[in-house]
Enzyme design. Structure first.
Site, PDB file in Angstrom:
ATOM      1  N   ILE A   1       0.825  -1.212   0.000  1.00 39.89           N
ATOM      2  CA  ILE A   1       0.000   0.000   0.000  1.00 39.89           C
ATOM      3  C   ILE A   1       0.857   1.260   0.000  1.00 39.89           C
ATOM      4  O   ILE A   1       1.976   1.289   0.536  1.00 39.89           O
ATOM      5  CB  ILE A   1      -0.942   0.044   1.226  1.00 39.89           C
ATOM      6  CG1 ILE A   1      -0.135   0.141   2.522  1.00 39.89           C
ATOM      7  CG2 ILE A   1      -1.844  -1.174   1.283  1.00 39.89           C
ATOM      8  CD1 ILE A   1      -0.890   0.845   3.606  1.00 39.89           C
ATOM      9  N   CYS A   2       0.341   2.306  -0.631  1.00 37.65           N
ATOM     10  CA  CYS A   2       0.930   3.644  -0.519  1.00 37.65           C
ATOM     11  C   CYS A   2      -0.217   4.632  -0.629  1.00 37.65           C
ATOM     12  O   CYS A   2      -1.384   4.265  -0.512  1.00 37.65           O
ATOM     13  CB  CYS A   2       1.996   3.881  -1.578  1.00 37.65           C
ATOM     14  SG  CYS A   2       1.337   4.057  -3.231  1.00 37.65           S
ATOM     15  N   ALA A   3       0.086   5.910  -0.841  1.00 35.04           N
ATOM     16  CA  ALA A   3      -0.970   6.924  -0.812  1.00 35.04           C
ATOM     17  C   ALA A   3      -1.965   6.735  -1.946  1.00 35.04           C
ATOM     18  O   ALA A   3      -3.172   6.730  -1.735  1.00 35.04           O
ATOM     19  CB  ALA A   3      -0.351   8.319  -0.860  1.00 35.04           C
TER      20      ALA A   3
ATOM     21  N   SER B   1      -1.271   4.434  -4.789  1.00 34.12           N
ATOM     22  CA  SER B   1      -1.007   3.148  -5.446  1.00 34.12           C
ATOM     23  C   SER B   1      -0.057   3.186  -6.641  1.00 34.12           C
ATOM     24  O   SER B   1       0.121   2.180  -7.301  1.00 34.12           O
ATOM     25  CB  SER B   1      -2.315   2.421  -5.824  1.00 34.12           C
ATOM     26  OG  SER B   1      -2.793   2.837  -7.075  1.00 34.12           O
TER      27      SER B   1
ATOM     28  N   MET C   1      -4.231   4.326  -0.219  1.00 31.15           N
ATOM     29  CA  MET C   1      -4.949   4.773   0.975  1.00 31.15           C
ATOM     30  C   MET C   1      -6.111   5.701   0.613  1.00 31.15           C
ATOM     31  O   MET C   1      -7.108   5.771   1.336  1.00 31.15           O
ATOM     32  CB  MET C   1      -4.004   5.481   1.952  1.00 31.15           C
ATOM     33  CG  MET C   1      -3.016   4.570   2.646  1.00 31.15           C
ATOM     34  SD  MET C   1      -3.795   3.179   3.521  1.00 31.15           S
ATOM     35  CE  MET C   1      -4.326   3.961   5.060  1.00 31.15           C
TER      36      MET C   1
END
Lengths: 81, 393
Positions: B77-79, B81, B105
């Site tokens: 996951i990241c902010a 994607s 996220m």
């Protein structure tokens, strides 16, 4: 000290750091790289990246307005002394 | 042969966090500060590892070595994607199993999961659980009509929910002016032709072109399903404290949509408006004069929750009032002075952006494309959660 500018406005992570890495490879000891980003997320990303990078450091970070009045985030990078 | 799965949708991740399927773990590739501020957590205990994406750019092999190999599949996951997509590819190239969380996220915070709270011949009550944000909204369905309570800014979520259930949205209700998330109330009412209701005279009526049907002073009956059809009473009850204009809705005589007045494990913060003394006293009066009359069996259905430990079976966030009375010290405090002192002890600075969000919910400013940025992270509306939960950062 000479300053090179890298414009990464409009790009989102990971591109600002990917592009900065490429520019930094040719940066000399008496040069600084000024990265201009529009993504707010770049602030903590450059901070986190520089903290763990053995070769480069973050000299300064600031918020500015660009010529169109939009909010930009400036990251000044240099080789570690 | 089936194609290899590369991504996981937020809804699938929610289901995996609520199931006991094959082992997996969260690989968070945001910077350490962002990763600590807002995490993915479920009722199922899943390991979470933080290796920032820039580590993979600097030293690919070194970063891959930091990713545990024995924990099953990685959900990366990241902010938004983009970085997690890159990292998931790198991991797969190194022979690891990795899925990219689609939309990152941002999408995680936008996921709304409809959960059935109660069904009887006269009506259905659904909780629309915005799990990543900790925000809860509700749909009461009866006789082909629906009332939506505390809708998020995603009006389309409620429109498609109504379509799927073959009902018409006729009432849109707010429990109060929210400060932690943007309301979709005015937009949903405009799009569906529903009445938009807030409490009259509390200074919280949206302005600037939003048409509002105010509740009158005192307790008001709402009806769904029309005169000829099956109908269910929904009663609006003034419960000031978290905000001066806070109202709770009693549905079917037993389900209390309590807004930010009561949570499953405590009471709402009375300090977000900067008037902890005055609002704290109002909240104390609400608890002493209004909530005290409700029976133990009453089901509390709040507008927020702080973590999966507040969930009941099936993921629904609900609690019996009797249990709240036993467990929340705030409900046992005998004097207003003592109560206000306890509330003052829990005061912390609300996020700066809360002021802007409140203005937007009053129709005074338009967040425009900043909407998603303003809403980043979890809400901080619970007095108890603010003290007890590190995760509610």
């Amino acid at each position: 000290m000479n300053e090179k500018t890298l414009d990464v406005r409009g790009l989102k992570c990971p591109m600002p750091i990917v592009k900065a890495k490429k520019e930094l490879a040719t940066l000399t000891r008496d040069e600084r790289l000024k990265v201009v980003a529009s993504d707010r997320g770049s602030v903590l990303d450059f901070r986190g990246w520089a903290k763990q990078n053995p070769t480069f450091q973050l000299v300064e970070q600031r918020e500015e307005k660009d010529e169109a009045g939009r909010e930009v985030f400036v990251h000044l990078l240099a080789r570690r002394s | 042969m089936s194609e290899m799965k590369l991504t996981i949708e937020p809804k699938e991740l929610w289901a995996r966090l609520h199931g006991d399927g094959e082992p997996f773990f969260i690989l968070d590739v945001r910077n350490a500060e962002d990763a600590a501020r807002w995490r993915i957590e479920g009722p199922r205990e899943v390991p979470s590892v933080n290796v920032p994406y820039f580590s993979f750019i600097d030293d690919e092999d070194g970063a891959v070595a930091q990713v545990p190999a024995g924990l099953g599949e990685a959900v990366v996951i990241c902010a938004r994607s983009h970085s997690s997509e890159l990292v998931a590819e790198v991991l797969r190239a190194h022979g690891r199993r990795a899925l990219n969380l689609a939309g990152g996220m941002a999408a995680w915070g936008d996921l709304h999961v409809p959960l059935l709270v109660h069904r009887e011949p006269a009506f259905e009550l659904w909780q629309l659980n915005r799990f990543g944000k900790g925000c809860l909204s509700y749909a009461v369905l009866s006789g082909g009509e629906a009332a939506i309570v505390d809708p998020s800014r995603f009006a389309d979520v409620y429109e498609s929910f109504a379509r799927e259930h073959g009902v018409r949205v006729v009432e849109v209700l707010e429990t109060h002016v929210h400060a932690d998330h943007l309301s979709g109330g005015a937009a949903l009412a405009a799009r569906t032709g529903a009445r938009y209701r807030v409490l009259e005279g509390a200074g919280h009526e949206p302005r600037l072109g939003v048409e509002v049907t105010p509740f009158e002073d005192g307790e008001t009956e709402l009806r769904l399903g029309g005169a000829g059809g099956i109908s269910i009473g929904a009663r609006a009850i003034r419960t000031p404290g978290h905000t001066p204009g806070s109202v709770s809705y009693l549905v079917g005589g037993r389900f209390l949509l309590s807004g930010d007045t009561l949570f499953v494990h405590g009471v709402g913060r009375p300090d977000l408006g900067g008037h902890v003394e005055e609002w704290g006293r109002a909240l104390f009066s609400t608890l002493r004069d209004v909530v005290s009359r409700f029976p133990d069996e009453m089901v509390v259905l709040p507008a927020h929750f702080s973590g999966a430990r507040e969930e009941s079976e099936g993921g629904v966030v609900r609690g019996a009032l009797g249990e709240l009375r036993r467990n929340a010290p705030e409900l046992r405090i005998a004097s207003a002075e003592e109560f206000v002192a306890a509330m003052k002890a829990g005061v912390k600075e609300p996020p700066v952006i809360y002021g802007e969000i409140m203005k937007a919910n009053l129709g005074l400013v338009d967040p425009g494309e900043k909407a998603a940025e303003w809403e980043l992270g979890r809400n901080e509306c619970a007095a108890t959660a603010a003290r007890r939960l590190a995760a509610c950062g």
